[in-house]
Write a protein that holds these residues in place. Structure first.
Motif, PDB file in Angstrom:
ATOM      1  N   ARG A 285       0.813  -1.227   0.000  1.00  0.00           N
ATOM      2  CA  ARG A 285       0.000   0.000   0.000  1.00  0.00           C
ATOM      3  C   ARG A 285       0.842   1.270   0.000  1.00  0.00           C
ATOM      4  O   ARG A 285       0.469   2.272  -0.590  1.00  0.00           O
ATOM      5  N   VAL A 288       1.917   1.983  -3.379  1.00  0.00           N
ATOM      6  CA  VAL A 288       0.767   2.475  -4.151  1.00  0.00           C
ATOM      7  C   VAL A 288       0.690   3.991  -3.976  1.00  0.00           C
ATOM      8  O   VAL A 288       0.626   4.758  -4.944  1.00  0.00           O
ATOM      9  N   ASN A 328      -4.381  -6.810  -7.902  1.00  0.00           N
ATOM     10  CA  ASN A 328      -5.223  -6.017  -7.019  1.00  0.00           C
ATOM     11  C   ASN A 328      -4.549  -4.694  -6.645  1.00  0.00           C
ATOM     12  O   ASN A 328      -5.198  -3.638  -6.632  1.00  0.00           O
ATOM     13  N   GLU A 331      -4.865  -2.400  -9.538  1.00  0.00           N
ATOM     14  CA  GLU A 331      -6.222  -1.834  -9.628  1.00  0.00           C
ATOM     15  C   GLU A 331      -6.382  -0.686  -8.624  1.00  0.00           C
ATOM     16  O   GLU A 331      -6.919   0.374  -8.956  1.00  0.00           O
ATOM     17  N   GLN A 332      -5.888  -0.897  -7.406  1.00  0.00           N
ATOM     18  CA  GLN A 332      -5.965   0.172  -6.396  1.00  0.00           C
ATOM     19  C   GLN A 332      -5.213   1.410  -6.863  1.00  0.00           C
ATOM     20  O   GLN A 332      -5.645   2.536  -6.667  1.00  0.00           O
ATOM     21  N   THR A 333      -4.068   1.187  -7.501  1.00  0.00           N
ATOM     22  CA  THR A 333      -3.257   2.314  -7.979  1.00  0.00           C
ATOM     23  C   THR A 333      -4.038   3.121  -9.021  1.00  0.00           C
ATOM     24  O   THR A 333      -4.119   4.353  -8.940  1.00  0.00           O
ATOM     25  N   ALA A 336      -6.833   5.062  -7.337  1.00  0.00           N
ATOM     26  CA  ALA A 336      -6.357   6.217  -6.565  1.00  0.00           C
ATOM     27  C   ALA A 336      -5.853   7.332  -7.482  1.00  0.00           C
ATOM     28  O   ALA A 336      -6.040   8.521  -7.193  1.00  0.00           O
ATOM     29  N   SER A 359     -12.553  -0.561 -10.681  1.00  0.00           N
ATOM     30  CA  SER A 359     -11.785   0.059  -9.616  1.00  0.00           C
ATOM     31  C   SER A 359     -11.811   1.589  -9.739  1.00  0.00           C
ATOM     32  O   SER A 359     -11.981   2.307  -8.758  1.00  0.00           O
ATOM     33  N   ALA A 363     -13.541   4.143  -7.120  1.00  0.00           N
ATOM     34  CA  ALA A 363     -12.716   5.150  -6.449  1.00  0.00           C
ATOM     35  C   ALA A 363     -13.266   6.559  -6.693  1.00  0.00           C
ATOM     36  O   ALA A 363     -13.131   7.442  -5.851  1.00  0.00           O
TER      37      ALA A 363
END
Ligand SMILES: Nc1ncnc2c1ncn2[C@@H]1O[C@H](COP(=O)(O)OP(=O)(O)O)[C@@H](O)[C@H]1O
Ligand SMILES: O=C(O)[C@@H](O)C(=O)COP(=O)(O)O
Length: 413
Positions: A285, A288, A328, A331-333, A336, A359, A363
């Motif tokens: 994280r 990220v 995953n 995808e979070q990156t 964000a 994602s 977000a």
């Protein structure tokens, strides 16, 4: 044109799949609402006034464990029923994307149980996108599925093309097959024979739009039908497009998490005229957050040089074997990056990949999409609202669009 009753509720297992189908119905003049996640039950009294012809619910269940996918899908079905919807379509990918512990079968059976129905059809064919089914084998263009680029998908590598063989291990009930000859012959009789043999899911051959029209007519009495957006092209009477105009000012960014051959070719094409940032796969994280800050600064610097020029950010080539935790984190990156850019006023996003699109839209906190004009087969502009402001979104399935997609999309705004 066939006047076929329209399943009014669609449960789609990912977001680009949902926009693909919503484009199809909206282009046919059907008022189409796209809800990201199950819709909130509307206030009684508003139902009639706001009632669309088709409500598409976009889930993010394609790669979810079976229990989660079933729970999400049944919840969506119940919400739609509470809004008065009586007939349903379960939309999955035209390349039948599912993991080895695939959830298409369990979801389909749970929806059948919930509706008290005994039989449904499995129709992933989408001839306009070159997906055809013959002798229960799924073809992508000239290749069988497991010889297409889907064989190396990072999350859902497809290593068989025979739909009965893929689906049967996922199901408690029996899977049957209906040949092209029967689709073009007496389809009603073939369906009845399946029912008498205790088949719960019948895989139907289809290689042309006319086959889909025949199937749409013959299955219009079933409470649940299933397949890709292809079958939706055969719904309803047809009419002038119900697409809304899409405008959003300001800078433009493409975010590409898809690793399909098509997406890679599109990125290479865009790179000839647009600045491109290649992400590293974040380890955790913390990385990220660092990556997001770096990318946002990079985008802003490029727009200071030229505010009109779109920029593109994409994922690096995947490692072998594919690594779901890395997928995953990526995808979070992307989510964000989108949210940070939106906080700085960016309102134009093109996204490559279904999971990546899910994602990004999550977000951004967007819950409803209006369907705009088409960009390519299966891909359209859509508009969501973030803090009341319109946000233009081109959500592209990895496999869709021509080589110039990430240039052409912006030219249409
Ligand atoms: N280098 C990589 N390593 C691991 N996962 C990756 C890599 N590049 C992309 N991915 C992941 O692959 C998945 C691609 O899926 P998706 O966005 O649905 O694209 P498509 O529409 O092509 O299926 C995403 O989860 C993305 O984060
Ligand atoms: O049916 C299709 O091919 C598309 O609608 C679809 O489901 C796209 O999924 P992704 O390739 O994961 O974007």
């Amino acid at each position: 044109m066939a006047d076929t009753p329209v399943p009014r509720g669609v449960i789609a297992d990912d977001l680009t799949g949902a926009t693909d189908l919503a484009l199809m119905t909206s282009e046919r003049g059907l008022r189409t609402a796209l809800s990201v996640g199950p819709p909130e039950t509307p206030v009684p009294g508003d139902v009639e006034a706001s009632s669309p012809d088709v409500t598409v619910v976009a889930l993010r269940s394609r790669t979810s464990p079976v229990d989660e996918a079933v729970a999400q899908s049944v919840r969506a079905l119940r919400r739609l029923r509470a809004q008065g919807v009586g007939s349903f379509y379960f939309k999955y990918c035209s390349t039948f994307d599912s993991t080895t512990k695939g959830n298409i079968g369990p979801v389909l059976e749970a929806l059948l149980d919930e509706l008290g129905s005994d039989l449904t059809v499995v129709v992933p064919a989408f001839p306009a996108a070159r997906r055809t089914v013959y002798k229960s084998r799924l073809f992508v263009g000239d290749d069988v599925l497991d010889e297409s680029s889907m064989r190396a998908h990072p999350l859902t590598p497809m290593q068989d093309s025979h739909l009965v063989r893929l689906l049967q291990p996922q199901m408690r009930g029996r899977v049957g097959a209906i040949t092209l000859e029967d689709v073009r012959g007496d389809l009603a009789r073939a369906l009845e024979q399946c029912r008498q043999r205790g088949v719960r899911a019948a895989v139907l051959d289809a290689v042309a739009d006319d086959d889909l029209k025949t199937i749409a007519r013959a299955t219009s009495g079933l409470p649940l039908t299933t397949g890709s957006a292809g079958l939706a092209a055969a719904w309803g009477p047809g009419g002038p497009s119900a697409a809304v105009p899409v405008t959003a000012p300001g800078p433009s960014v493409s975010l590409v998490g898809s690793q399909s051959e098509t997406s890679r070719a599109q990125v290479a094409h865009a790179a000839a005229s647009q600045p491109v940032f290649v992400l590293e796969v974040p380890r955790d994280r913390q990385t990220v957050a660092e990556t997001v800050t770096e990318v946002v600064h990079w985008c802003q610097a490029r727009w200071r040089e030229n505010a009109e020029r779109p920029v593109l950010v994409h994922a690096p080539p995947p490692t072998r074997p594919p690594d779901p935790p890395q997928a995953n984190l990526l995808e979070q990156t992307f989510g964000a990056i989108a949210s940070e850019l939106a906080d700085r006023g960016v309102r134009r996003f093109a996204v490559g990949g279904g999971e990546t699109s899910g994602s990004v839209v999550d977000a951004l906190g967007i819950h409803m999409l209006d369907i705009g004009p088409p960009i390519a087969t299966g891909v359209c502009w859509s508009v969501g609202r973030r803090d009341g402001d319109p946000v233009a979104l081109a959500l592209k399935s990895g496999n869709f669009g021509g080589p110039d997609f990430f240039r052409r999309a912006w030219e249409l705004l």
